[in-house]
Design an enzyme around this catalytic site. Structure first.
Site, PDB file in Angstrom:
ATOM      1  N   GLY A 239       0.737  -1.161   0.019  1.00 45.57           N
ATOM      2  CA  GLY A 239       0.043   0.116  -0.150  1.00 45.57           C
ATOM      3  C   GLY A 239       0.867   1.278   0.106  1.00 45.57           C
ATOM      4  N   SER A 240       0.251   2.214   0.626  1.00 48.86           N
ATOM      5  CA  SER A 240       1.063   3.517   0.338  1.00 48.86           C
ATOM      6  C   SER A 240       2.229   3.729   1.397  1.00 48.86           C
ATOM      7  CB  SER A 240       0.178   4.766   0.841  1.00 48.86           C
ATOM      8  OG  SER A 240      -0.229   4.422   2.208  1.00 48.86           O
ATOM      9  N   GLY A 244       2.490   2.108   5.258  1.00 49.28           N
ATOM     10  CA  GLY A 244       3.680   1.142   5.658  1.00 49.28           C
ATOM     11  C   GLY A 244       4.531   1.696   7.049  1.00 49.28           C
ATOM     12  N   GLU A 261       5.668  -3.352   1.037  1.00 52.21           N
ATOM     13  CA  GLU A 261       5.850  -3.080  -0.474  1.00 52.21           C
ATOM     14  C   GLU A 261       5.182  -2.053  -0.715  1.00 52.21           C
ATOM     15  OE1 GLU A 261       4.835  -2.891  -4.004  1.00 52.21           O
ATOM     16  OE2 GLU A 261       3.721  -4.905  -3.781  1.00 52.21           O
ATOM     17  N   CYS A 295       1.741   0.032  -8.333  1.00 56.87           N
ATOM     18  CA  CYS A 295       3.081   0.422  -7.698  1.00 56.87           C
ATOM     19  C   CYS A 295       4.061   0.645  -8.503  1.00 56.87           C
ATOM     20  CB  CYS A 295       3.212  -0.381  -6.466  1.00 56.87           C
ATOM     21  SG  CYS A 295       3.339  -1.994  -6.698  1.00 56.87           S
TER      22      CYS A 295
HETATM   23  C1  UN1 Z   1       1.351  -3.753  -7.506  1.00 54.55           C
HETATM   24  O1  UN1 Z   1       1.152  -2.690  -8.088  1.00 54.55           O
HETATM   25  O2  UN1 Z   1       1.373  -3.699  -6.122  1.00 54.55           O
HETATM   26  O3  UN1 Z   1       5.111  -5.739 -11.788  1.00 54.55           O
HETATM   27  C2  UN1 Z   1       1.984  -4.926  -7.881  1.00 54.55           C
HETATM   28  C3  UN1 Z   1       3.880  -5.436 -12.010  1.00 54.55           C
HETATM   29  C4  UN1 Z   1       2.923  -6.539 -11.477  1.00 54.55           C
HETATM   30  C5  UN1 Z   1       2.597  -6.384  -9.932  1.00 54.55           C
HETATM   31  C6  UN1 Z   1       2.426  -4.942  -9.365  1.00 54.55           C
HETATM   32  N1  UN1 Z   1       3.293  -7.811 -11.633  1.00 54.55           N
HETATM   33  O4  UN1 Z   1       3.449  -4.485 -12.480  1.00 54.55           O
END
Ligand code: UN1
Length: 508
Positions: A239-240, A244, A261, A295
């Protein structure tokens, strides 16, 4: 749609906690609306703090049994879950689209990512290798082994509502952990659907039933319970950066482990010699795919000054032909943003770009014509400087900053000059540029690519990043180690008791 929900076991009103069976929950009622057209999909009764306690206690009881089942047998359970996911891929992929708004091919891709994770975890279940090392003492053997850790927590975000759970759950599962999943409150239905699929497999196997548990609720109720629980040895949170930090601080109070993450501020460097067509495709998917809500989404393009104008023009042209609308329609490339709050963040960022001296060269507008719902926006390109405060932060929306660079050294300097460190890439055919970018002088991110974009990583590698991204690693490679406890063992098979480091400690 009603048929699809029924096939996945989603009712009009659903309970929000599972620990081998569904608990009757009575917390706040969540109305789950589709970002596509604001239609009501179903309702969920959130779990309360008391429900969480029941789930946690069941997860802990199940751990005692689950950890005693040999790892390859645990892998067999995950294999069966992988088969069920193949059966339900179409329905589940579509539900991902309905609930969070990514286009259908990406919804299906997300379920494929779960299937790939299951296959990976099955193989891993016969490995989980420890090392042997040489003892300095005669007639001694030293080695290390990996043991299950406990009932762990998984906090997942709306943007990958099911795949990120599987990165954690399938690995933790073969490692012998049981788990409590807290999905995003915006995407509880996909979590319920996945849990129903898992339940089917649990029912036909002789295993404890509370391995894959679920508590749906706000961060302030079940989230806080999970991170402050001294009996939960590990929480993996996606998440953000702000979320985190809260998780990390709470865990640190009881020495809990964290796999974080968090946010990214991912850049693509395009050098003067790059194949611009390749770079264009990668930047387009990276910045516009999932409506900029990964992300790993591309947020910055560091463009060599000699190709700046040409690339900007090409990109503008490509952006113009991106079809925006119903993500279930296969001709559409970009669906809605997940919520009205996300649209507000998009609009706030646009204002800041202008205030801070940036220039929007494409987009910058909420699309009202795509009603119902007003969560459709134009993907946006802005010319900016790397040190603008707005560029330094992650806005979870399709906004891309173009930044001019003069050479590889400056590219790397600006590239790393942001608080986050998740994913990165360079487009070049020059071996020295590429190697420099991948070297310790280069990108400071957890993921660094050459001639492919920042998003869409495969599950085989360890996924995660540095700095404010949180340092955690999930999915492939040896990320499994974080879900187990390491034990170093020394065995004396001789008739003497020598001490290490040559210490003498004899009575005579
Ligand atoms: C995410 O955005 O939290 O590499 C994960 C990627 C994807 C996973 C993204 N396999 O864009």
């Amino acid at each position: 749609m009603q048929e699809l929900l029924k096939r996945l076991g989603i009712k009009e009103v659903n309970d929000g906690a599972y620990c081998g069976e569904w608990l009757e929950t009575n917390g706040r009622l969540i109305e789950v609306r589709s970002p596509i057209d604001d239609s009501l999909l179903a309702k969920v009764k959130s779990a309360t703090a008391e429900d969480f306690d029941v789930v946690r206690s069941e997860a802990q009881k199940a751990f005692k049994v689950w950890k005693m089942i040999p790892a390859p047998k645990r892998g067999e359970l995950i294999r069966q879950i992988g088969l069920e996911l193949r059966e339900h891929k179409d329905d589940l992929g579509k539900l991902v689209t309905l609930e969070m708004g990514k286009i259908l091919t990406e919804g299906l891709g997300e379920v494929q990512e779960m299937i790939d994770m299951a296959d990976f975890a099955v193989g891993l279940s016969r490995q989980l290798y420890g090392k042997t090392m040489q003892s300095e003492r005669p007639s001694h053997r030293m080695y290390e082994q990996w043991h299950p850790l406990g009932a762990i927590g998984i906090i997942s975000a709306f943007n990958f509502p099911v795949a990120v759970w599987s990165w954690n759950a399938f690995i933790a599962g073969v490692c012998g952990d049981t788990m409590i999943w807290k999905p995003s409150s915006s995407t509880p239905l996909t979590a319920i659907a996945v849990t129903n699929i898992v339940h089917k497999v649990l029912e036909r196997n002789d295993v404890p039933k509370a391995i894959f548990n679920l508590t749906i609720g706000t961060g302030s109720t079940v989230g806080e319970k999970l991170i402050n629980d001294t009996k939960v040895p590990l929480v993996s949170a996606t998440g953000s950066c702000q979320m985190g930090k809260r998780v990390y601080m709470a865990l640190s109070k009881h020495y809990g482990r964290a796999i974080l993450e968090l946010g990214g501020n991912n850049a693509v460097v395009v050098m003067e010699d790059a194949n611009l067509e390749l770079a264009l495709k990668a930047v387009l998917f990276g910045a516009v795919g999932t409506a900029g809500q990964r992300c790993t989404s591309t947020r910055r393009v560091l463009l060599h000054e000699s190709i700046f104008d040409e690339f900007a023009e090409k990109l503008k042209k490509a952006y113009k032909s991106v079809s925006i609308g119903d993500p279930l329609d296969e001709n559409i490339l970009m669906g809605p943003l997940v919520s009205k709050a996300a649209v507000n963040d998009y609009q706030t960022a646009l204002t800041k770009i202008k205030e801070q001296g940036g220039k929007i060269i494409y987009g910058g507008k909420v699309l009202k014509e795509n009603v119902p719902g007003t969560q459709y926006v134009l993907p946006t390109i802005a010319i900016a400087e790397n040190d603008f405060p707005i560029v330094q932060q992650e806005t979870f929306a399709p906004i891309l900053y173009l930044i001019k660079i003069k050479d590889i050294d400056q590219a790397i300097e600006l590239h790393n000059d942001v608080p986050q460190g998740l994913s990165s890439s360079i487009f070049t055919n020059n071996m020295q540029y590429a190697e420099q970018f991948l070297s310790h002088k280069g990108s400071d991110c957890g993921i660094a690519n050459v001639n492919i974009g920042t998003s869409g990583a495969e599950i085989g590698g360890a996924f995660g990043g540095e700095k404010e991204t949180g340092g955690g690693r999930e999915a492939g490679s040896d990320a499994w180690k974080a879900y187990m406890r390491r034990q170093t063992n020394t065995i004396n098979w001789g008739k003497e008791m020598p001490l290490a480091q040559g210490v003498e400690f004899d009575l005579d």
